[in-house]
Motif scaffolding. Structure first.
Motif, mmCIF file in Angstrom:
data_model
loop_
_atom_site.group_PDB
_atom_site.id
_atom_site.type_symbol
_atom_site.label_atom_id
_atom_site.label_comp_id
_atom_site.label_asym_id
_atom_site.label_seq_id
_atom_site.Cartn_x
_atom_site.Cartn_y
_atom_site.Cartn_z
ATOM 1 N N GLY A 93 0.829 -1.204 0.000
ATOM 2 C CA GLY A 93 0.000 0.000 0.000
ATOM 3 C C GLY A 93 0.863 1.252 0.000
ATOM 4 O O GLY A 93 0.564 2.248 -0.674
ATOM 5 N N LEU A 94 1.966 1.186 0.753
ATOM 6 C CA LEU A 94 2.858 2.342 0.828
ATOM 7 C C LEU A 94 3.559 2.569 -0.527
ATOM 8 O O LEU A 94 3.672 3.712 -0.995
ATOM 9 C CB LEU A 94 3.872 2.087 1.952
ATOM 10 C CG LEU A 94 4.659 3.216 2.583
ATOM 11 C CD1 LEU A 94 5.899 3.546 1.807
ATOM 12 C CD2 LEU A 94 3.831 4.464 2.833
ATOM 13 N N LEU A 95 4.003 1.487 -1.144
ATOM 14 C CA LEU A 95 4.674 1.621 -2.443
ATOM 15 C C LEU A 95 3.716 2.193 -3.486
ATOM 16 O O LEU A 95 4.092 3.049 -4.294
ATOM 17 C CB LEU A 95 5.230 0.264 -2.887
ATOM 18 C CG LEU A 95 6.365 -0.283 -2.009
ATOM 19 C CD1 LEU A 95 6.748 -1.694 -2.436
ATOM 20 C CD2 LEU A 95 7.590 0.637 -2.052
ATOM 21 N N LEU A 96 2.459 1.737 -3.428
ATOM 22 C CA LEU A 96 1.466 2.276 -4.373
ATOM 23 C C LEU A 96 1.245 3.766 -4.128
ATOM 24 O O LEU A 96 1.101 4.542 -5.069
ATOM 25 C CB LEU A 96 0.140 1.516 -4.251
ATOM 26 C CG LEU A 96 0.154 0.112 -4.832
ATOM 27 C CD1 LEU A 96 -1.151 -0.626 -4.520
ATOM 28 C CD2 LEU A 96 0.377 0.165 -6.350
ATOM 29 N N ARG A 99 4.038 5.649 -5.692
ATOM 30 C CA ARG A 99 3.912 5.714 -7.152
ATOM 31 C C ARG A 99 2.830 6.715 -7.559
ATOM 32 O O ARG A 99 3.042 7.532 -8.450
ATOM 33 C CB ARG A 99 3.606 4.340 -7.728
ATOM 34 C CG ARG A 99 3.504 4.406 -9.242
ATOM 35 C CD ARG A 99 3.886 3.131 -9.906
ATOM 36 N NE ARG A 99 2.871 2.143 -9.678
ATOM 37 C CZ ARG A 99 3.095 0.841 -9.670
ATOM 38 N NH1 ARG A 99 4.310 0.373 -9.847
ATOM 39 N NH2 ARG A 99 2.131 -0.004 -9.475
ATOM 40 N N GLU A 100 1.670 6.638 -6.874
ATOM 41 C CA GLU A 100 0.575 7.581 -7.184
ATOM 42 C C GLU A 100 1.025 9.023 -7.022
ATOM 43 O O GLU A 100 0.532 9.928 -7.683
ATOM 44 C CB GLU A 100 -0.590 7.375 -6.219
ATOM 45 C CG GLU A 100 -1.656 6.440 -6.698
ATOM 46 C CD GLU A 100 -2.746 6.270 -5.650
ATOM 47 O OE1 GLU A 100 -3.115 7.270 -4.990
ATOM 48 O OE2 GLU A 100 -3.207 5.136 -5.479
ATOM 49 N N ARG A 101 1.954 9.231 -6.101
ATOM 50 C CA ARG A 101 2.422 10.586 -5.830
ATOM 51 C C ARG A 101 3.542 11.012 -6.776
ATOM 52 O O ARG A 101 4.133 12.071 -6.594
ATOM 53 C CB ARG A 101 2.887 10.674 -4.373
ATOM 54 C CG ARG A 101 1.730 10.588 -3.406
ATOM 55 C CD ARG A 101 2.132 10.016 -2.065
ATOM 56 N NE ARG A 101 0.955 9.776 -1.250
ATOM 57 C CZ ARG A 101 0.484 10.625 -0.336
ATOM 58 N NH1 ARG A 101 1.143 11.745 -0.086
ATOM 59 N NH2 ARG A 101 -0.604 10.363 0.323
ATOM 60 N N GLY A 148 1.809 16.485 -0.713
ATOM 61 C CA GLY A 148 1.929 15.029 -0.783
ATOM 62 C C GLY A 148 2.654 14.520 -2.013
ATOM 63 O O GLY A 148 2.942 13.331 -2.124
ATOM 64 N N HIS A 149 2.992 15.411 -2.937
ATOM 65 C CA HIS A 149 3.678 14.990 -4.155
ATOM 66 C C HIS A 149 5.092 14.494 -3.810
ATOM 67 O O HIS A 149 5.804 15.112 -3.023
ATOM 68 C CB HIS A 149 3.733 16.162 -5.137
ATOM 69 C CG HIS A 149 4.225 15.757 -6.485
ATOM 70 N ND1 HIS A 149 3.409 15.189 -7.418
ATOM 71 C CD2 HIS A 149 5.465 15.805 -7.028
ATOM 72 C CE1 HIS A 149 4.124 14.909 -8.503
ATOM 73 N NE2 HIS A 149 5.378 15.278 -8.289
ATOM 74 N N MET A 175 0.775 10.144 4.190
ATOM 75 C CA MET A 175 0.972 9.101 3.178
ATOM 76 C C MET A 175 0.804 7.711 3.802
ATOM 77 O O MET A 175 0.174 6.826 3.210
ATOM 78 C CB MET A 175 2.367 9.231 2.555
ATOM 79 C CG MET A 175 2.682 8.114 1.577
ATOM 80 S SD MET A 175 4.195 8.412 0.668
ATOM 81 C CE MET A 175 5.432 8.195 1.956
ATOM 82 N N CYS A 176 1.345 7.525 4.999
ATOM 83 C CA CYS A 176 1.220 6.219 5.675
ATOM 84 C C CYS A 176 -0.241 5.930 5.997
ATOM 85 O O CYS A 176 -0.722 4.812 5.836
ATOM 86 C CB CYS A 176 2.066 6.198 6.942
ATOM 87 S SG CYS A 176 3.834 6.243 6.598
ATOM 88 N N GLN A 177 -0.950 6.954 6.450
ATOM 89 C CA GLN A 177 -2.375 6.772 6.742
ATOM 90 C C GLN A 177 -3.128 6.381 5.469
ATOM 91 O O GLN A 177 -3.974 5.483 5.483
ATOM 92 C CB GLN A 177 -2.973 8.053 7.316
ATOM 93 C CG GLN A 177 -4.459 7.888 7.659
ATOM 94 C CD GLN A 177 -5.199 9.216 7.736
ATOM 95 O OE1 GLN A 177 -4.779 10.215 7.144
ATOM 96 N NE2 GLN A 177 -6.285 9.235 8.466
ATOM 97 N N ALA A 178 -2.810 7.067 4.370
ATOM 98 C CA ALA A 178 -3.504 6.775 3.111
ATOM 99 C C ALA A 178 -3.269 5.324 2.695
ATOM 100 O O ALA A 178 -4.182 4.652 2.204
ATOM 101 C CB ALA A 178 -3.030 7.735 2.018
ATOM 102 N N ALA A 179 -2.056 4.821 2.903
ATOM 103 C CA ALA A 179 -1.775 3.420 2.559
ATOM 104 C C ALA A 179 -2.650 2.482 3.386
ATOM 105 O O ALA A 179 -3.207 1.510 2.873
ATOM 106 C CB ALA A 179 -0.291 3.116 2.799
#
Ligand code: ADP
Ligand code: MG
Length: 397
Positions: A93-96, A99-101, A148-149, A175-179
């Motif tokens: 989830g974190l790697l994604l 990448r999204e960012r 967040g970029h 970012m960690c929360q979003a993952a």
């Protein structure tokens, strides 16, 4: 740290090039307030997720955890959930997210070793995410903008990477929360990730989840933080947590408030008839907790430790009676703690539904406290108690 490096060498037959560590956290006061834009007090504690890693020359990732028998292997262009290693979903989830960012990902090997008990309420999941974000940053330097970029960043001439400032730490927490929210599927708030990143030795972290302000106030040196693990494992992925969150949000919406933070205790009483009983009790817990954090901060700063301790007991009673996120074992632990004169306050900590209690105990009596609680718990439940005297430490590095 050593175990993560040893495990790396054993598994990959090479020396890791980078290490990262992230502490677990104890929620001191302010239960389930974070996703309601409320106030919370937390401590980063000396239990850590340690990670060791090294880059690979291909686009594969191989992960090993000393807590799980099977490694996880995947290609960066084919990241998906894998039921045989669900723990790897946090890292995926974190790697994604990265990448999204906007970051181009590259392959790496990593091992994880943790001293944070899983599912005890000390937030091993957030520490795992924070450690992953920092390890990847050390392997392939990147910076996160306030929006967040993510962008690649050159190393300094010394080969080091610049230290993280406060604004960037907050971007990491988000970012960690979003993952965790989007890939793992736990609707957790920001408390856990902020605490792991913003800890300071011997300081209480005060977090305002509305404007994401972070302050610190000293924890009296005379006090020990004792964490007692009920041995009942909570299962946050799913069910109860998301139910409570949905009910808090529904209560706020019905009361025309953007979040429960904007609802005062008297406004909640006035609007009670508009809410279902469950919504009302959930809201009462959260609004009460926000009020207790406010009063508690004044007490801590003014040295009223007895008053602060009473707020911890009140918080637990509200969990038990209003939010229904306690369980018999946690209630027994808090009742046993209350019988110890050296204990100023005790409550369940973290999500609840099992997990651990937090106890503030006079430092000189902390070992004796642990022994007595363990005896009482064994008698009452037949369970062996695991407990720790925690040091309050600096955040992830
Ligand atoms: P908590 O965060 O309160 O400890 P959670 O259920 O949120 O409990 O997170 C626990 C999950 O985090 C584990 O089930 C596992 O998937 C992951 N995790 C925690 N520690 C490790 C570890 N050392 N290695 C691999 N995964 C871990
Ligand atoms: Mg967690």
């Amino acid at each position: 740290m050593l175990e993560a490096a040893t495990s790396f060498q054993r598994h990959f037959g090479a020396v890791p090039t980078q290490m990262a560590r992230a502490p677990g956290r104890v929620e001191l006061l302010g239960n389930h307030t974070d996703y309601n834009q409320g106030l919370v007090m937390a401590l980063a504690v000396d239990k850590y997720v340690f990670m060791a890693g090294a880059p690979r020359s291909d686009d594969k990732v191989e992960l090993v955890s000393t807590a799980f028998p099977r490694p996880a292997r995947f290609r960066l262009d084919a990241i998906k959930k894998d039921e045989t290693a669900p723990w790897a979903n946090y890292l995926k989830g974190l790697l994604l997210q990265l990448r999204e960012r906007g970051l181009a990902l590259r392959g790496f090997n990593a091992t994880i070793h943790s001293t944070i008990p899983l599912g005890a309420g000390l937030s091993s999941s957030a520490a795992l995410l924070v450690a992953t974000a920092l390890l990847v940053r050390k392997l392939f330097p990147y910076s996160l903008a306030p929006d967040g970029h993510a962008s690649a960043m050159p190393r300094l001439e010394t080969g080091e990477i610049p230290a993280l400032g406060a604004a960037e730490r907050m971007a990491f927490a988000k970012m960690c929360q979003a993952a965790e929210n989007r890939f793992v599927g736990v609707n957790c708030g920001l408390l856990d990730h902020i605490s792991s990143l913003f800890g300071q030795a011997n300081q209480v972290i005060l977090i305002d989840c509305q404007n994401l302000g972070v302050e610190w106030t000293p924890l009296a040196a005379d006090l020990a933080v004792v964490v007692c693990h009920s041995g009942v494992r909570h299962a946050l992925v799913g069910g109860e947590y998301n139910d409570r969150r949905a009910n808090c949000e529904a209560a706020a919406a019905t009361l025309d408030a953007p979040a429960l933070r904007a609802v005062a205790l008297d406004a909640l009483a006035a609007g009670r008839a508009k809410l279902t009983p469950h919504q009302h009790k959930c809201a009462l817990h959260v609004v009460g907790e926000i009020d207790r954090v406010q009063r508690g901060a004044t007490m801590l700063r003014g040295g009223d430790l007895a008053g602060f301790g009473r707020l911890l007991f009140e918080s637990h009673a509200s969990s038990r009676e209003n939010f229904h996120n306690s369980c018999p074992e946690l209630d027994i632990l808090v009742d046993l703690a209350r019988q110890q004169p050296a204990c100023l306050g005790a409550r369940l900590t973290g999500g609840g539904f099992g997990g651990a209690t937090l106890n503030l105990v006079r430092r000189g009596a902390a070992e004796d406290f642990r022994t007595r609680i363990a005896e009482g718990y064994q008698q009452a439940t037949g369970r062996a108690l695991e407990s720790w005297i925690c040091q309050v430490v600096n955040g992830a590095a």
